[in-house]
Design a protein around this motif. Structure first.
Motif, PDB file in Angstrom:
ATOM      1  N   ALA A 157      39.991  46.894  33.589  1.00 36.41           N
ATOM      2  CA  ALA A 157      40.671  45.606  33.743  1.00 36.41           C
ATOM      3  C   ALA A 157      41.932  45.762  34.582  1.00 36.41           C
ATOM      4  O   ALA A 157      42.234  44.908  35.428  1.00 36.41           O
ATOM      5  CB  ALA A 157      41.002  45.008  32.374  1.00 36.41           C
ATOM      6  N   GLU A 160      40.845  46.201  38.190  1.00 33.12           N
ATOM      7  CA  GLU A 160      40.406  44.919  38.735  1.00 33.12           C
ATOM      8  C   GLU A 160      41.608  44.027  39.068  1.00 33.12           C
ATOM      9  O   GLU A 160      41.643  43.386  40.119  1.00 33.12           O
ATOM     10  CB  GLU A 160      39.489  44.210  37.744  1.00 33.12           C
ATOM     11  CG  GLU A 160      38.915  42.921  38.275  1.00 33.12           C
ATOM     12  CD  GLU A 160      37.964  42.262  37.293  1.00 33.12           C
ATOM     13  OE1 GLU A 160      37.877  41.022  37.331  1.00 33.12           O
ATOM     14  OE2 GLU A 160      37.323  42.975  36.503  1.00 33.12           O
ATOM     15  N   GLN A 161      42.596  44.019  38.186  1.00 29.86           N
ATOM     16  CA  GLN A 161      43.790  43.213  38.444  1.00 29.86           C
ATOM     17  C   GLN A 161      44.504  43.698  39.707  1.00 29.86           C
ATOM     18  O   GLN A 161      44.909  42.892  40.552  1.00 29.86           O
ATOM     19  CB  GLN A 161      44.750  43.260  37.243  1.00 29.86           C
ATOM     20  CG  GLN A 161      46.056  42.551  37.470  1.00 29.86           C
ATOM     21  CD  GLN A 161      45.894  41.072  37.791  1.00 29.86           C
ATOM     22  OE1 GLN A 161      45.020  40.414  37.260  1.00 29.86           O
ATOM     23  NE2 GLN A 161      46.722  40.560  38.676  1.00 29.86           N
ATOM     24  N   GLN A 164      42.626  42.672  42.811  1.00 29.59           N
ATOM     25  CA  GLN A 164      42.687  41.243  43.102  1.00 29.59           C
ATOM     26  C   GLN A 164      44.077  40.768  43.490  1.00 29.59           C
ATOM     27  O   GLN A 164      44.212  39.692  44.068  1.00 29.59           O
ATOM     28  CB  GLN A 164      42.230  40.438  41.877  1.00 29.59           C
ATOM     29  CG  GLN A 164      40.770  40.595  41.580  1.00 29.59           C
ATOM     30  CD  GLN A 164      40.378  39.860  40.308  1.00 29.59           C
ATOM     31  OE1 GLN A 164      41.198  39.256  39.644  1.00 29.59           O
ATOM     32  NE2 GLN A 164      39.106  39.921  39.975  1.00 29.59           N
ATOM     33  N   GLU A 165      45.073  41.539  43.174  1.00 30.66           N
ATOM     34  CA  GLU A 165      46.449  41.102  43.404  1.00 30.66           C
ATOM     35  C   GLU A 165      46.759  41.039  44.893  1.00 30.66           C
ATOM     36  O   GLU A 165      46.496  41.980  45.625  1.00 30.66           O
ATOM     37  CB  GLU A 165      47.429  42.061  42.711  1.00 30.66           C
ATOM     38  CG  GLU A 165      48.835  41.567  42.608  1.00 30.66           C
ATOM     39  CD  GLU A 165      48.959  40.309  41.755  1.00 30.66           C
ATOM     40  OE1 GLU A 165      49.772  39.453  42.132  1.00 30.66           O
ATOM     41  OE2 GLU A 165      48.252  40.188  40.738  1.00 30.66           O
TER      42      GLU A 165
END
Length: 177
Positions: A157, A160-161, A164-165
């Motif tokens: 997670a 993934e964050q 995507q940031e």
């Protein structure tokens, strides 16, 4: 990890800003420490191999693909590394000249090439990483089995964050009065 009795935070923890409590700050500080150590290890390894970090990342990707029965094209390499085709050509020229890679015709696309690691590349990477990977496996083995899915979910997670940031907005100067 030892705690600073004055703040009840690990010595390397940064200020918590807007989040705190329930060990969250300590987990995030540990994650940052791991990321810093990983980046520094990659810098040391690339320097030891007389390569830049991008060259080392390319070599690791190509070897990993080969270990999984896949091939890598220059285009795939450029995409993975987020570099231009011109930069990819220069990178492949360097790694070919150093004896770490060869370029071969693509098995099913006559217009394309695949890049293949040499036995020299395998020996160098294995020689430098085998001991570290074994020790990392031992450390991971100390995590209690019931906690492992939660650790994996947490790390995925977070990755993934970060993926995507977007880029943060630039800081604004203090208004002068």
């Amino acid at each position: 990890m030892s705690h600073n009795p004055a703040t009840d935070r690990p010595p390397d923890a940064s200020p918590s800003y807007w989040y705190d409590g329930d060990g969250v700050v300590e987990m995030l500080a540990a994650l940052r420490a791991f990321r810093r150590a990983d980046q520094e290890m990659r810098r040391r390894m690339s320097a030891d191999m007389d390569m830049n970090v991008t060259d080392l990342q390319a070599l690791q990707l190509i070897i990993a693909a080969e270990n999984h029965g896949r091939t890598v094209t220059p285009r795939e390499l450029a995409s993975h590394l987020h570099i231009s085709t011109a930069s990819t050509t220069k990178l492949l020229d360097r790694l070919t000249a150093s004896g770490h890679l060869t370029r071969s015709p693509h098995p099913s696309d006559r217009r394309s090439l695949v890049v293949v690691p040499t036995e020299h590349a395998h020996r160098e990477v294995r020689g430098r990483l085998a001991r570290m990977h074994e020790r990392m496996r031992e450390i991971a083995g100390t995590v209690p089995e019931p906690a492992r899915p939660a650790v994996v979910a947490f790390l995925r997670a977070m990755a993934e964050q970060l993926d995507q940031e977007g880029a943060p907005a630039p800081l604004t100067p203090h208004p002068r009065t």
